[in-house]
Design a protein around this motif. Structure first.
Motif, short mmCIF file in Angstrom:
data_model
loop_
_atom_site.label_atom_id
_atom_site.label_comp_id
_atom_site.label_asym_id
_atom_site.label_seq_id
_atom_site.Cartn_x
_atom_site.Cartn_y
_atom_site.Cartn_z
N ILE A 46 -17.10 -36.09 5.44
CA ILE A 46 -15.76 -36.55 5.02
C ILE A 46 -15.65 -36.45 3.49
CG2 ILE A 46 -14.19 -38.55 4.92
CD1 ILE A 46 -14.46 -37.90 7.78
N LYS A 49 -15.20 -33.13 2.28
CA LYS A 49 -13.95 -32.55 2.79
C LYS A 49 -14.20 -31.45 3.83
CE LYS A 49 -11.18 -33.74 -1.29
NZ LYS A 49 -11.27 -35.14 -0.94
N ARG A 51 -14.55 -32.37 6.89
CA ARG A 51 -13.78 -32.93 8.00
C ARG A 51 -12.94 -34.09 7.50
NH1 ARG A 51 -16.66 -33.95 13.49
NH2 ARG A 51 -14.57 -33.46 14.16
N GLU A 52 -11.98 -34.45 8.32
CA GLU A 52 -11.20 -35.67 8.04
C GLU A 52 -11.49 -36.67 9.15
OE1 GLU A 52 -7.15 -34.52 7.88
OE2 GLU A 52 -7.35 -33.61 5.89
N ASP A 54 -11.13 -38.20 12.32
CA ASP A 54 -10.38 -37.89 13.54
C ASP A 54 -10.80 -38.90 14.60
OD1 ASP A 54 -12.83 -37.12 14.64
OD2 ASP A 54 -12.52 -35.00 14.21
N SER A 94 -5.90 -45.05 6.35
CA SER A 94 -5.38 -43.73 6.74
C SER A 94 -4.47 -43.82 7.97
CB SER A 94 -6.54 -42.77 7.02
OG SER A 94 -7.18 -43.14 8.23
#
Lengths: 375, 477
Positions: A46, A49, A51-52, A54, A94
Motif C-alpha cells: 500500500i 502504491k 495496491r490500494e 480493497d 478511505s
C-alpha cells in the motif's frame, strides 16, 4: 496515510517471520497473510502504491486481535498492534469499511452499545436503584462499560461487592459508552467524541476514584483518552476493579466468609496484562479466596494467549475468535482447572461462549462473579 | 467466460471440494504474501515495487488424504504443486515460480504419539518446530534441534531441505534425527518408509525424501528421536588472536572425539561487528563459544578437556558467562534490526568441507569475492562441527546495491556464481543446511557431475508429469 508513521515497523516486519509461533490469528487460519509478516508486507504494498485498500486487504487487516503478543515476543518491540490500528483508521478514512465493521459502528451510533442492545427493564431496575440510593457524588465512581451492560450478572456482582463492603459509590447516570472498541476498529473521530463526552461526565461526577471492571475501557482511560485529547481530571485516580479489590484486601476492608473448593486458573486479558502490566492484583484477589487451588496457565502475564476477544475480532470475525477462546479452554483443561476466571467482561464473553459451544464442564466467570460466590 | 477463467474456476471448485471452502484462497492479497520467502530476490522485487511470480491457489489440507487428492488433481490438470511450511527458507524453495497450487502444510500440526519407552515422537509435518519442542519439554524431553528458524519453520520444512540447528554437533542434522516418515508421492500414493532407519533392506528411503525440497513428494508425517532434557548444559567462550588458532582448537576438540553440543567460531569481522552488537562482547580477535550437555560428571570432564585444548591453542577464557550469554541470545541475531536486511544485499554461502579444506575455502571466497566485487564484504562464522570437518557460514554483504531490479539481480547472481564456483573448485559443498531451492539450482549439475543423472532419473520416475515444485533443486520445469 497514518500507516506512514509506522514505516519502520513495516520495513522491519515485512520479511521477518520470527514471531509466527505466537500469532493468535495466524495460528488459527494458518494463512501467511494473517501473520505479522504478511500484514506488514501487505501494508508495504500500500505504501509503495502497488495496491490500494480493497475488500480483501481490508478483510485481512480486520483479522487481527491486536493482542500484542507479537510485540511482546519481538526482541526489538516492533509495534504491529499500533500499525494495525493505524491501518484501520486509514481504511475508515478511505470509506472502505467492511459491512461487518460498519454494523458495529451503526449499533454504537443507534443504541450506544456495540451489541445493539437496549437498556431493558432488568438493567434499568438495578441501575436506577443504585443511582437513586447513592446519589450523584460519591467517593467511588463505577464505570460499567459496554460489555458488562450486555451481561447484567457482571455489573450486578460488582455492585454487590461495593454494597457488601459498604463503600460509598455511584454509577454514571448515563450509559458508559465504550471508546476502546471504536478506537481499535479505526473510528477515531467517533472515539474522540465519546471520550470527550465521557470525560466530561466523569469529571462532573467529582469522584476520588474511577473504578471499572472493563479492562478494555481501562486501557482506553489510560492510553486512548490522552491520545484523543479527552482530559480526565488528574485528581481522579483510575483503577481496575481487581486493583481496587486487592487494595481493600490489603487494608482488611474485605474478607470472605465462604470457601470455594475448586481449582481456578486466571486468563490475563491482553488489555489489562500485556498492555498495562496489571498481572498480580487479579491473582492476589483469586488466591485470597479460601478453598481455591490456584493453577497458573502455561502462557501467562505478558505472554498470555489471546482469547480472541480483543481488537474487535469477537465482533468482526467471531468464528476466528471462537477458536482463540478454544485455546484458552484447552489450556485450562490441560492444567486441570475447574474454573477459568478473567478480569474483562469481553474475555468472559469470548471464553464463556466457547465453553457453551464446546459443552465444556469448565466454569467461566468474570472476577466479580467469583468474588461474590465467596461472600 | 474465457477459457482461462473457466479453467481457473473449475480447478478452484475441485480443490474446494477436497479441502472445504475455509481451506482455500485465490485472493491476490494472500498470493502476494506467498510469493516471498526469506530469499533476497523476491524481497528485493517487492521492495522495488515489482510482483514476484504468484500461485494460482493456496490450499490448507488437514489430512494426508487431502494432500493426496490435491496432488492427484494437479496431475489431472498438469499444474505445479509447491509445498509451503513456515516460509522462512532462504533459497526460494517454497516459491511458486510457475504458479499452480501451494499446499500450505501448517494445518497438519498434530503430535500423534510420544513413545517414552523408545524415546521417539511421531508428528504431522506442519507443526511449527518450537511448538513441538515446547510440548516435548513439558514431558521432560527435547528434540535437540534449535535452528534460528525454530519460531517460524515447520518440521516438514526442516526435512525438506536437510536443516540443522545450533546444537547439531551433538544432536545431528535433521536427517540424523529421523526414524520414519509418511510421504505423499508426486502421483498421489501415500507411502511409509521403513519403520526404523537401521536395517539392511535396501537403500534408505528416508534419505531419498529428506532434502528433496518437495520435488519428490510431500512429507506429511515423521517420527523423530527425542532426548531427555539434559541434567547439565553449559557453555563457555574463548577469544583467540586469529581465526586459524580458533579453527585449530575447534578441530582438535572434534578430532579428540569429545562430543560438544556446539562449537561456534566467529571471524574477526563478525566478532567485531555482530558479537559486539548483539552480545555486547567487545573484543579484538575471534570469539568462540562451545558447549557440552548431559550427565554433569561427563560435562565436567569434557569441558575440562576442551578448555585445556583452547588454552593450549592460545585462547583466552571468557568463562561461562561469555558462553551462556550467547545461548540466551542465540536467536537475537535473526531479529530485525540485527540481521542483514534490505536495503543491504546479502547472501549466506553455508558450505561444508573436510578440515584440510575449510580454512582455504573461506580464505579464497573472501579474497575472490572482495576482489571481484569491491562493493561487497565477506564475513563468516564456523558452526556445525563434525569429526571430519565443519561448516563455514560465509556471508557476503553489499551495503548499497543498485536500485534497478535487473541491475541488483545481476550483481547478486554474479556474486553467487563467483562464490559457489570458488567453493566447488576448492572441494567444498554447494550448501550445508539451507537447501538448494531456485537460488542454487544451477550449481547442482556441477556439484554432482554424472551422479546428478541418478537424481534426474529418480525425479522422472516418481514425477512423470513434473508437477512437484518445478525448477527447484536443479530439476527442470
Amino acid at each position: 496515510m497514518l500507516i506512514e508513521k509506522y514505516r519502520k515497523t513495516i520495513e522491519a516486519c515485512r520479511f521477518c517471520p520470527m514471531c509466527k509461533v505466537v500469532c493468535t490469528v495466524g495460528n488459527i487460519t494458518k494463512n501467511e497473510a494473517n501473520y505479522p509478516r504478511g500484514k506488514a508486507l501487505i501494508l508495504f504494498t500500500i505504501l509503495k502504491k502497488m495496491r490500494e485498500f480493497d475488500e480483501d486487504i481490508v478483510e485481512r487487516i480486520y483479522q487481527c486481535a491486536i493482542c500484542g503478543l507479537c510485540k511482546d515476543w519481538c526482541i526489538s518491540d516492533y509495534d504491529i498492534p499500533e500499525l494495525i490500528m493505524a491501518a484501520r483508521a486509514d481504511i475508515v478514512n478511505s470509506g472502505k469499511i467492511p459491512s461487518r465493521v460498519l454494523k458495529i459502528y451503526e449499533n454504537i451510533r443507534k443504541t450506544e452499545n456495540p451489541y445493539a442492545m437496549v437498556n431493558d427493564e432488568k438493567i434499568s431496575a438495578v441501575l436506577d436503584k443504585e443511582i437513586r440510593e447513592t446519589g450523584k457524588r460519591a467517593k467511588i465512581l463505577y464505570f460499567i462499560g459496554d460489555t458488562a451492560f450486555s451481561h447484567p450478572e457482571i455489573f450486578e456482582a460488582t455492585i454487590k461487592i461495593f454494597n457488601y463492603t459498604g463503600i460509598d459509590f455511584t454509577i454514571l447516570p448515563k450509559k458508559n459508552r465504550g471508546v476502546e472498541l471504536l478506537y481499535q476498529l479505526g473510528f477515531r473521530k467517533e472515539a474522540k467524541r465519546l471520550a470527550k463526552e465521557n470525560a466530561e461526565v466523569i469529571n462532573e461526577a467529582d469522584a476520588e476514584v474511577l473504578v471499572t471492571s472493563d479492562a478494555d475501557e481501562y486501557l482506553a482511560f489510560k492510553r486512548e483518552y490522552p491520545r484523543l485529547g479527552a482530559s480526565l481530571n488528574p485528581d481522579i485516580k483510575i483503577m481496575h476493579i481487581t486493583e481496587y479489590i486487592n487494595l481493600l484486601l490489603q487494608k482488611n476492608k474485605l474478607s470472605f466468609s465462604r470457601k470455594i473448593n475448586k481449582s481456578v486458573t486466571y486468563h490475563d486479558p491482553s488489555s489489562l496484562g500485556r498492555y498495562l502490566g496489571i498481572h498480580e492484583p487479579p491473582r492476589e484477589v483469586i488466591k485470597a479466596i479460601p478453598g481455591i487451588e490456584f493453577k497458573g496457565m502455561k502462557w501467562n502475564r505478558s505472554r498470555a494467549r489471546s482469547c480472541g476477544a480483543s481488537g474487535g475480532l469477537l465482533f468482526t470475525n467471531p468464528e476466528i475468535a471462537a477458536k482463540a477462546a478454544e485455546n484458552i479452554i484447552d489450556e485450562a483443561t490441560e492444567i486441570g482447572a475447574e474454573i477459568v476466571v478473567t478480569a474483562s467482561p469481553l474475555c468472559r464473553q469470548s471464553v464463556g461462549d466457547c465453553k457453551k459451544l464446546r459443552n465444556s464442564s469448565i466454569e467461566v466467570y468474570d472476577i466479580a462473579e467469583l468474588i461474590v460466590k465467596a461472600f | 467466460m474465457d477459457k482461462k477463467n473457466h479453467q481457473h474456476e473449475t480447478i478452484y471448485r475441485e480443490l474446494e471440494n477436497i479441502v472445504g471452502s475455509q481451506d482455500i484462497t485465490d485472493k491476490k492479497v494472500d498470493k502476494i504474501v506467498y510469493s516471498v520467502d526469506y530469499f533476497w530476490i523476491p524481497e528485493m522485487l517487492i521492495d522495488r515495487g515489482c510482483n514476484p511470480p504468484m500461485a494460482d491457489y493456496i490450499v490448507y489440507p488437514e489430512t494426508t488424504e487431502e494432500v493426496s487428492r490435491i496432488i492427484q488433481l494437479a496431475n489431472t490438470y498438469k499444474i505445479p504443486v509447491t509445498a509451503w511450511g513456515g516460509g522462512s527458507g532462504s533459497q526460494g524453495g517454497a516459491l511458486p515460480i510457475d504458479g499452480g497450487i501451494i499446499i500450505d502444510i501448517k494445518k497438519l500440526d498434530k503430535i500423534l504419539k510420544t513413545d517414552e519407552k523408545s524415546l521417539i515422537v511421531n508428528t504431522q509435518s506442519g507443526i511449527i518446530a518450537q511448538n513441538l519442542e515446547w510440548k516435548l519439554n513439558e514431558r521432560g524431553y527435547t528434540m535437540g534441534h534449535f535452528p534460528a528458524s525454530i519460531f517460524c519453520a515447520t518440521i516438514g520444512g526442516f526435512l525438506a531441505h536437510r536443516g540443522s540447528g545450533v546444537l547439531s554437533t551433538k544432536y545431528g542434522k535433521i536427517e540424523d534425527m529421523i526414524i520414519e516418515m509418511e510421504v505423499v508421492l508426486p502421483t498421489g500414493e501415500i507411502i511409509r518408509t521403513a519403520p526404523v532407519p537401521r536395517h539392511a533392506a535396501g537403500p534408505d528411503l528416508n534419505q531419498l525424501f529428506i532434502g528433496s525440497e518437495g520435488t519428490l513428494g510431500i512429507i506429511t508425517k515423521a517420527t523423530f528421536k527425542i532426548h531427555p532434557i539434559p541434567e547439565e548444559r553449559r557453555f563457555r567462550a574463548f577469544i583467540f588472536k586469529n581465526l586459524h588458532s580458533g579453527y585449530e582448537a575447534g578441530r582438535k576438540i572434534m578430532t579428540s572425539r569429545l562430543r560438544p553440543c556446539t562449537i561456534r567460531l566467529y571471524d574477526e569481522v563478525e566478532t567485531k561487528r555482530l558479537v559486539k552488537r548483539v552480545l555486547g562482547i567487545d573484543r579484538e580477535g575471534v570469539y568462540m563459544v562451545f558447549g557440552f550437555d548431559g550427565d554433569k560428571q561427563m560435562v565436567d570432564l569434557e569441558e575440562r578437556t576442551a578448555i585445556k585444548i583452547c588454552q593450549n591453542g592460545g585462547g583466552e577464557d571468557l568463562g561461562r558467562k561469555g558462553g551462556e550469554h550467547w545461548w540466551e541470545h542465540k536467536y537475537d541475531f535473526f531479529f530485525p534490526p540485527y540481521m542483514f536486511w534490505i536495503p543491504q544485499m546479502y547472501g549466506t554461502m553455508d558450505t561444508v568441507a573436510t578440515y584440510d579444506k575449510m580454512e582455504k575455502i573461506f580464505e579464497e571466497l573472501k579474497k575472490v569475492i572482495e576482489k571481484t566485487y569491491p562493493q561487497a564484504y565477506v564475513i563468516a562464522h564456523f558452526s556445525h562441527w563434525y569429526e571430519w570437518g565443519c561448516m563455514g557460514y560465509v556471508r557476503f554483504i553489499v551495503d548499497g546495491p543498485p536500485q534497478h531490479p535487473q541491475e541488483a539481480r545481476k550483481l547478486h547472481d554474479g556474486i553467487w556464481d563467483t562464490g559457489i564456483n570458488t567453493i566447488l573448485a576448492n572441494g567444498g559443498m554447494v550448501n550445508e543446511h539451507h537447501g538448494i531451492g531456485i537460488k542454487l539450482a544451477r550449481f547442482m549439475k556441477k556439484q554432482y557431475g554424472p551422479a546428478f543423472t541418478v537424481m534426474e532419473k529418480i525425479k522422472q520416475a516418481l514425477d512423470p508429469n513434473n508437477i512437484m515444485n518445478p525448477k527447484k533443486l536443479g530439476f527442470g520445469g
